[in-house]
Design a protein around this motif. Structure first.
Motif, PDB file in Angstrom:
ATOM      1  N   GLU A 176      83.874  -3.470  35.723  1.00  0.00           N
ATOM      2  CA  GLU A 176      83.419  -3.525  37.117  1.00  0.00           C
ATOM      3  C   GLU A 176      83.942  -2.331  37.915  1.00  0.00           C
ATOM      4  OE1 GLU A 176      84.588  -7.462  38.372  1.00  0.00           O
ATOM      5  OE2 GLU A 176      82.684  -8.310  37.666  1.00  0.00           O
ATOM      6  N   GLU A 177      84.270  -1.260  37.184  1.00  0.00           N
ATOM      7  CA  GLU A 177      84.700   0.009  37.770  1.00  0.00           C
ATOM      8  C   GLU A 177      85.921  -0.135  38.673  1.00  0.00           C
ATOM      9  OE1 GLU A 177      80.757   1.509  39.200  1.00  0.00           O
ATOM     10  OE2 GLU A 177      81.016   2.865  37.495  1.00  0.00           O
ATOM     11  N   LYS A 178      86.833  -1.013  38.257  1.00  0.00           N
ATOM     12  CA  LYS A 178      88.107  -1.162  38.936  1.00  0.00           C
ATOM     13  C   LYS A 178      89.112  -0.183  38.321  1.00  0.00           C
ATOM     14  CE  LYS A 178      86.556  -4.670  41.322  1.00  0.00           C
ATOM     15  NZ  LYS A 178      86.243  -4.526  42.769  1.00  0.00           N
ATOM     16  N   LEU A 179      89.939   0.412  39.153  1.00  0.00           N
ATOM     17  CA  LEU A 179      90.891   1.417  38.695  1.00  0.00           C
ATOM     18  C   LEU A 179      92.301   0.843  38.585  1.00  0.00           C
ATOM     19  CD1 LEU A 179      89.848   4.555  40.815  1.00  0.00           C
ATOM     20  CD2 LEU A 179      88.901   3.724  38.643  1.00  0.00           C
ATOM     21  N   VAL A 180      93.014   1.270  37.564  1.00  0.00           N
ATOM     22  CA  VAL A 180      94.458   1.032  37.457  1.00  0.00           C
ATOM     23  C   VAL A 180      95.115   2.397  37.344  1.00  0.00           C
ATOM     24  CG1 VAL A 180      96.338   0.060  36.094  1.00  0.00           C
ATOM     25  CG2 VAL A 180      94.212  -1.224  36.376  1.00  0.00           C
TER      26      VAL A 180
ATOM     27  N   GLY B 276     104.342   0.132  37.940  1.00  0.00           N
ATOM     28  CA  GLY B 276     104.915  -1.026  38.616  1.00  0.00           C
ATOM     29  C   GLY B 276     104.930  -2.258  37.726  1.00  0.00           C
ATOM     30  N   TRP B 277     103.879  -2.446  36.925  1.00  0.00           N
ATOM     31  CA  TRP B 277     103.874  -3.570  35.973  1.00  0.00           C
ATOM     32  C   TRP B 277     104.987  -3.403  34.946  1.00  0.00           C
ATOM     33  CZ3 TRP B 277      97.897  -3.572  34.667  1.00  0.00           C
ATOM     34  CH2 TRP B 277      97.175  -3.985  35.801  1.00  0.00           C
TER      35      TRP B 277
ATOM     36  N   TRP C 242      98.648 -10.005  31.096  1.00  0.00           N
ATOM     37  CA  TRP C 242      99.344  -9.681  29.844  1.00  0.00           C
ATOM     38  C   TRP C 242     100.732  -9.116  30.145  1.00  0.00           C
ATOM     39  CZ3 TRP C 242     101.430  -5.376  27.428  1.00  0.00           C
ATOM     40  CH2 TRP C 242     101.701  -5.502  26.058  1.00  0.00           C
ATOM     41  N   PHE C 243     100.825  -8.216  31.118  1.00  0.00           N
ATOM     42  CA  PHE C 243     102.122  -7.637  31.466  1.00  0.00           C
ATOM     43  C   PHE C 243     103.038  -8.676  32.099  1.00  0.00           C
ATOM     44  CE2 PHE C 243      99.742  -3.725  30.874  1.00  0.00           C
ATOM     45  CZ  PHE C 243     100.676  -2.902  30.276  1.00  0.00           C
ATOM     46  N   ASP C 244     102.482  -9.568  32.908  1.00  0.00           N
ATOM     47  CA  ASP C 244     103.296 -10.635  33.486  1.00  0.00           C
ATOM     48  C   ASP C 244     103.852 -11.540  32.395  1.00  0.00           C
ATOM     49  OD1 ASP C 244     102.784  -9.702  36.025  1.00  0.00           O
ATOM     50  OD2 ASP C 244     101.205 -11.167  36.460  1.00  0.00           O
ATOM     51  N   ASP C 245     103.009 -11.905  31.431  1.00  0.00           N
ATOM     52  CA  ASP C 245     103.471 -12.754  30.323  1.00  0.00           C
ATOM     53  C   ASP C 245     104.551 -12.047  29.514  1.00  0.00           C
ATOM     54  OD1 ASP C 245     101.652 -14.677  31.090  1.00  0.00           O
ATOM     55  OD2 ASP C 245     100.180 -14.204  29.525  1.00  0.00           O
ATOM     56  N   LEU C 246     104.385 -10.752  29.318  1.00  0.00           N
ATOM     57  CA  LEU C 246     105.374  -9.986  28.566  1.00  0.00           C
ATOM     58  C   LEU C 246     106.714  -9.978  29.296  1.00  0.00           C
ATOM     59  CD1 LEU C 246     105.471  -8.250  25.945  1.00  0.00           C
ATOM     60  CD2 LEU C 246     105.022  -6.247  27.381  1.00  0.00           C
ATOM     61  N   ALA C 247     106.659  -9.853  30.619  1.00  0.00           N
ATOM     62  CA  ALA C 247     107.893  -9.823  31.403  1.00  0.00           C
ATOM     63  C   ALA C 247     108.622 -11.163  31.371  1.00  0.00           C
ATOM     64  CB  ALA C 247     107.570  -9.437  32.852  1.00  0.00           C
ATOM     65  N   ASN C 248     107.883 -12.253  31.157  1.00  0.00           N
ATOM     66  CA  ASN C 248     108.486 -13.586  31.191  1.00  0.00           C
ATOM     67  C   ASN C 248     108.931 -14.089  29.826  1.00  0.00           C
ATOM     68  OD1 ASN C 248     108.141 -13.885  33.986  1.00  0.00           O
ATOM     69  ND2 ASN C 248     106.009 -14.553  33.724  1.00  0.00           N
ATOM     70  N   LYS C 249     108.774 -13.284  28.777  1.00  0.00           N
ATOM     71  CA  LYS C 249     109.200 -13.724  27.453  1.00  0.00           C
ATOM     72  C   LYS C 249     110.726 -13.834  27.392  1.00  0.00           C
ATOM     73  CE  LYS C 249     105.354 -12.447  24.486  1.00  0.00           C
ATOM     74  NZ  LYS C 249     105.193 -13.836  24.030  1.00  0.00           N
ATOM     75  N   SER C 250     111.183 -14.894  26.743  1.00  0.00           N
ATOM     76  CA  SER C 250     112.635 -15.120  26.663  1.00  0.00           C
ATOM     77  C   SER C 250     113.309 -14.142  25.714  1.00  0.00           C
ATOM     78  CB  SER C 250     112.915 -16.557  26.215  1.00  0.00           C
ATOM     79  OG  SER C 250     112.299 -16.823  24.964  1.00  0.00           O
ATOM     80  N   SER C 251     112.577 -13.694  24.692  1.00  0.00           N
ATOM     81  CA  SER C 251     113.134 -12.739  23.727  1.00  0.00           C
ATOM     82  C   SER C 251     112.237 -11.508  23.689  1.00  0.00           C
ATOM     83  CB  SER C 251     113.223 -13.369  22.334  1.00  0.00           C
ATOM     84  OG  SER C 251     114.048 -14.501  22.350  1.00  0.00           O
TER      85      SER C 251
END
Length: 411
Positions: A167-171, A178-179, A130-139
């Motif tokens: 699955e108990e993964k941490l962010v 960084g995102w 989701w963050f990658d897609d947001l970064a690639n938006k043209s507007s």
């Protein structure tokens, strides 16, 4: 050398001599729908992300699922089409019974998630995409991120706590930072996070989420159920939403004017401009939320880091009326309402009226919220009247972000 956290300074300068234990596990539980009919929803120029649920079924409480559904109703109340929202919850749409709840006879049971328009599981990969897609938006356009789940405390560095995904993964704060660093510099980002130890995510205002780095170019801000060192309330397997008392319930009630059981609440439009800002919803929650939480925002954490022990002592020794008169309307509301709850005289100082207190009680939380508000206001005035232009710019940037709204997003 690490600076004393504001809360340590507050308790020290209040001369209470009370040590508050902060070593609490992230699995702590506490208190924990009828959707109102609304006009047809419209699309607004914003991006929304919801990440929710426990890291595993045994602590994936039904309250977290119901929080997502209440957020959907909040957007409907604000006439926002939920098709603009990406929603990821626990195990997603695989049909596995992972939502924990207590049935009418007191038995623990599990069921599959039941959330309209659910996009998938709350995994690290889905979040990062989701963050990658947001970064690639043209507007670029403003983004709002809501996390309702569990938090992990980092005892070695509470500035870098984490949220727990499926699955108990941490962010961690720094990973999320960084995102955010990849986003366009002209894209505002607002977070509302209701997990334990969530105040650590106030550090998202810095590059890479690290308070040792400069404040990021993007306009970023957030609102958090409690400070970095404390658990929050709200995760429960109980099913009756009328009994839920937590930060997100109060925040979204303030933002939309409708509580989670469909009843209207007093307006949080404290400056009477026709729109409830995020900051006003946060102020509403500080008073409305009858729990032991200590809610904070990015601006407030940043302001408290600027305050010396001597400054805090001076503020708390002044008549509260002196501070009140300097405040924005939403902060005036907090001071007046909490002072009324505590039966305080605004003509006297905070410290002169403070009795021995159990800071793990709801009353103790009111005292801490009030003390923090007095310091927040005083530090804003000190920076505005000072000669440090760099601090003034940061103050203006974060204030503008927090004073924006879903209804009228900042551009």
């Amino acid at each position: 050398m690490r600076k004393f956290p504001f809360l340590t300074q507050l308790l020290t300068t209040s001369l209470m001599g009370i040590a508050i234990g902060l070593v609490v596990g992230w699995r702590k539980q506490a208190y924990t729908e009828n959707a109102p009919s609304v006009a047809q929803a419209v699309v607004v120029p914003m991006e929304f992300l919801v990440l929710a649920g426990g890291g595993a079924a045994y602590y994936n409480e039904i309250a977290l699922e119901k929080n997502v559904r209440y957020f959907q109703r909040t957007l409907n109340t604000l006439k926002i089409d939920i098709s603009s929202v990406r929603q990821y919850f626990a195990n997603g749409n695989d049909g596995q019974p992972t939502v924990r709840y207590i049935n009418l006879v007191g038995q623990e049971q599990f069921k599959p998630p039941e959330i309209d328009s659910l996009d998938g599981a709350a995994t690290v990969d889905n979040a990062q995409k989701w963050f990658d897609d947001l970064a690639n938006k043209s507007s670029p356009c403003p983004a709002f991120f809501y996390f309702t789940g569990h938090g992990a405390y980092n005892s070695e560095n509470p500035d870098n706590n984490a949220m727990i995904l499926w699955e108990e993964k941490l962010v961690s704060v720094q990973q999320l930072g960084g995102w955010l660093d990849q986003l366009s510099s002209d894209q505002p980002f607002v977070a509302m996070m209701a997990q334990c130890f969530s105040g650590s995510f106030a550090n998202l205002i810095y590059e890479q989420g690290n308070p040792e780095n400069p404040v990021a170019l993007q306009t970023r801000c957030g609102f958090f159920a409690t400070v970095a060192e404390r658990p929050s309330v709200g995760c429960t397997p109980a099913v009756n939403e009328a009994d839920y008392r937590d930060y997100s319930s109060s925040f979204f009630a303030g933002l939309s004017g409708v509580d989670r059981v469909g009843q209207p609440v007093a307006s949080a439009d404290y400056n009477i401009d026709g729109t409830v800002s995020y900051a006003e919803a946060h102020a509403f929650a500080k008073v409305d939320e009858e729990t032991t939480d200590w809610p904070v925002s990015t601006l407030e954490v940043w302001l408290q880091k600027q305050a010396s022990k001597d400054k805090i002592a001076e503020v708390l020794a002044r008549p509260m009326d002196d501070v009140l008169n300097q405040a924005e309307p939403h902060r005036q509301h907090v001071i007046r309402a909490l002072s009324e709850k505590l039966s305080l005289d605004l003509k006297q100082s905070y410290s002169s009226q403070m009795p021995p207190i159990d800071f793990e009680s709801v009353t103790g939380a009111y005292w801490v919220r009030l003390g923090m508000e007095l310091v927040n206001i005083s530090m804003m005035q000190q920076i505005q009247q000072g000669d440090q232009d760099d601090l003034k710019l940061v103050l203006e940037q974060i204030t503008n972000c927090e004073n924006s709204s879903i209804a009228t997003p900042q551009s």
